[in-house]
Design an enzyme around this catalytic site. Structure first.
Site, short mmCIF file in Angstrom:
data_model
loop_
_atom_site.label_atom_id
_atom_site.label_comp_id
_atom_site.label_asym_id
_atom_site.label_seq_id
_atom_site.Cartn_x
_atom_site.Cartn_y
_atom_site.Cartn_z
N ASP A 93 12.82 18.42 26.16
CA ASP A 93 11.56 18.03 25.53
C ASP A 93 11.79 16.80 24.66
OD1 ASP A 93 8.83 18.24 25.12
OD2 ASP A 93 9.03 19.58 23.39
N GLU A 94 10.75 16.05 24.39
CA GLU A 94 10.82 14.84 23.56
C GLU A 94 11.91 13.89 24.11
OE1 GLU A 94 8.56 14.33 21.42
OE2 GLU A 94 7.93 16.23 20.54
N CYS A 150 -9.92 10.84 24.26
CA CYS A 150 -10.11 9.83 23.21
C CYS A 150 -11.00 10.40 22.10
CB CYS A 150 -10.76 8.58 23.81
SG CYS A 150 -11.13 7.31 22.57
N CYS A 182 -8.45 5.94 24.17
CA CYS A 182 -8.46 5.33 25.50
C CYS A 182 -8.11 3.85 25.33
CB CYS A 182 -9.83 5.51 26.16
SG CYS A 182 -11.10 4.48 25.41
N CYS A 185 -10.87 1.76 23.36
CA CYS A 185 -10.93 2.03 21.90
C CYS A 185 -9.63 1.59 21.23
CB CYS A 185 -11.19 3.50 21.64
SG CYS A 185 -12.83 4.02 22.22
ZN ZN Z 1 -12.26 5.68 23.78
#
Ligand code: ZN
Length: 191
Positions: A93-94, A150, A182, A185
């Site tokens: 993980d990570e 988003c 997103c 944005c």
């Molecule tokens: Zn967005």
């Protein structure tokens, strides 16, 4: 949903799977889902995480939804090979926090017949490919990119926008320091 393609009975082929995406995309939940099913089938597994990520708890990989599975924290990728004995499934993980050596480790294990599953952030908060992730994506048989939603407009999000002031690439934290956005944005933010 990702469905494993197990090799024909009698043969044991190793392979590499990657689950990547932004923060809050459900990467760790997806990793845990795959591991729980293997665990239920009595397949021996190992779960690793880098030592850098010590949020919540030292020993457990904890997803944001609170599902836990015991993980061993290692300082570097090479350490994974010294711990592995004959486990059929090895999860990391990570993975973005590991050194490039994690690529060779994954290949070595897959060559020995191990199912290797890596989960990690594909991009840092600046939208730049994170650490060894690009190489990991290239060598994998199966790649699953998961998305968050988003928080600004509700479209699919792939960027982890940092709301905190810090400029280091590695800044471990959850809701209070990042938000999924997103592309549209994200491009409107100062980053
Ligand atoms: Zn967005």
């Amino acid at each position: 949903m990702f469905l494993e393609q197990f090799p024909t009975e009698g043969r044991q082929n190793g392979w590499i799977e990657v689950v990547c995406g932004s923060m809050f995309s459900g990467k760790t939940e997806e990793l845990i889902r795959r591991l729980r099913r293997a665990q239920f089938a009595n397949q021996k597994l190992l779960l690793f995480k880098p030592l850098v990520d010590n949020r919540y708890h030292e020993e457990n990989v904890v997803s944001h939804q609170g599902t836990t599975l015991k993980a061993q924290a290692v300082e570097n990728a090479a350490e994974i090979l010294t711990i592995w004995t004959n486990e059929r499934v090895v999860a990391i993980d990570e993975a973005q926090f590991f050194d490039d050596g994690v690529v060779e480790v994954a290949n070595t294990l897959a060559k020995k017949g191990v199912r290797v599953i890596l989960a990690g952030l594909d991009m840092d908060y600046l939208g730049v490919p994170f650490g060894p992730m690009p190489k990991i994506l290239c060598i994998a048989e199966y790649v699953t990119k998961v998305h968050a939603i988003c928080v600004s407009c509700g479209n699919l999000a792939q960027f982890s926008h940092r709301t905190a002031e810090e400029k280091d690439q590695v800044l471990v934290g959850a809701t209070e320091k990042y938000m999924p956005l997103c592309r549209s944005c994200y491009n409107k933010t100062a980053h």
